[in-house]
Write a protein that holds these residues in place. Structure first.
Motif, PDB file in Angstrom:
ATOM      1  N   GLY A  57       0.812  -1.212   0.000  1.00 36.64           N
ATOM      2  CA  GLY A  57       0.000   0.000   0.000  1.00 36.64           C
ATOM      3  C   GLY A  57       0.846   1.261   0.000  1.00 36.64           C
ATOM      4  N   GLN A  58       1.960   1.234   0.740  1.00 37.59           N
ATOM      5  CA  GLN A  58       2.851   2.400   0.769  1.00 37.59           C
ATOM      6  C   GLN A  58       3.438   2.677  -0.619  1.00 37.59           C
ATOM      7  OE1 GLN A  58       5.733   1.635   3.843  1.00 37.59           O
ATOM      8  NE2 GLN A  58       4.228   1.836   5.489  1.00 37.59           N
ATOM      9  N   VAL A  59       3.765   1.617  -1.345  1.00 39.46           N
ATOM     10  CA  VAL A  59       4.288   1.788  -2.707  1.00 39.46           C
ATOM     11  C   VAL A  59       3.197   2.358  -3.614  1.00 39.46           C
ATOM     12  CG1 VAL A  59       5.190   0.564  -4.732  1.00 39.46           C
ATOM     13  CG2 VAL A  59       6.047   0.000  -2.446  1.00 39.46           C
ATOM     14  N   LEU A  60       1.991   1.790  -3.520  1.00 45.25           N
ATOM     15  CA  LEU A  60       0.877   2.285  -4.336  1.00 45.25           C
ATOM     16  C   LEU A  60       0.550   3.746  -4.032  1.00 45.25           C
ATOM     17  CD1 LEU A  60      -1.629  -0.707  -4.281  1.00 45.25           C
ATOM     18  CD2 LEU A  60      -0.576   0.306  -6.319  1.00 45.25           C
ATOM     19  N   ALA A  61       0.653   4.118  -2.770  1.00 49.33           N
ATOM     20  CA  ALA A  61       0.304   5.478  -2.354  1.00 49.33           C
ATOM     21  C   ALA A  61       1.207   6.529  -2.981  1.00 49.33           C
ATOM     22  CB  ALA A  61       0.342   5.587  -0.831  1.00 49.33           C
ATOM     23  N   ARG A  62       2.419   6.137  -3.346  1.00 53.17           N
ATOM     24  CA  ARG A  62       3.346   7.084  -3.978  1.00 53.17           C
ATOM     25  C   ARG A  62       2.892   7.460  -5.388  1.00 53.17           C
ATOM     26  NH1 ARG A  62       8.032   3.348  -2.387  1.00 53.17           N
ATOM     27  NH2 ARG A  62       8.023   3.600  -0.155  1.00 53.17           N
ATOM     28  N   GLY A  63       2.041   6.635  -6.000  1.00 55.62           N
ATOM     29  CA  GLY A  63       1.510   6.902  -7.336  1.00 55.62           C
ATOM     30  C   GLY A  63       2.503   6.623  -8.436  1.00 55.62           C
TER      31      GLY A  63
END
Length: 155
Positions: A57-63
């Protein structure tokens, strides 16, 4: 998203290139204990998966990224949506025989074919309200990528 052997990494890398985005493989975010467990043929529990999903999720949140992630259950996808509410979902769906054959042709991969049935039992295909793009893994990867890129790039 999809079970092991569905082509998440292959399609993800090609899709990221087609869209001009970074690529990340969620398998690389598993803690060593998870990898060891899977390599030993032991399915992961939800307790094993939560910290891993938080890292994804943290990786996805970076966009600006395409992430290859199994995300087998809706609860897992919902966990990812907490970090990245608007992420798009591409579901790679395949028959057990095709998936097992593909897994058997991946020498040195930590995920043994023996865990395929547990993944299929865990799998909760995306529901209509999840707006997933669904593709049969029997299609060539470049066809999946072209169709997905067209859909994802549309306003």
């Amino acid at each position: 998203m999809g079970v092991s052997g569905s082509g998440k990494t292959t399609v993800g890398e090609l899709l990221a290139a087609a869209l001009g985005l970074r690529f990340a493989d969620a398998d690389a975010l598993h803690p060593a204990a998870n990898v060891a467990k899977m390599a030993a043929g032991i399915p992961l529990t939800d307790d094993d998966r939560w910290p891993w999903l938080d890292a994804v999720g943290q990786v996805l949140a970076r966009g600006d990224v395409v992430v290859a992630c199994s995300a087998l259950r809706r609860a897992y996808r919902n966990r990812l949506r907490v970090a990245a509410p608007a992420f798009a979902l591409v579901y790679l769906k395949g028959d057990r025989e095709v998936l097992a054959d593909r897994m058997g042709r991946r020498p040195g991969h930590f995920m043994p074919v023996t865990l395929l049935d547990s993944q299929l039992a865990t799998l909760e295909p995306p529901q209509p309200d999840e707006h997933a793009l669904t593709f049969d893994v029997a299609l060539p990867a470049d066809e999946i990528v072209a169709a997905a890129a067209t859909e994802l790039a549309a306003p």
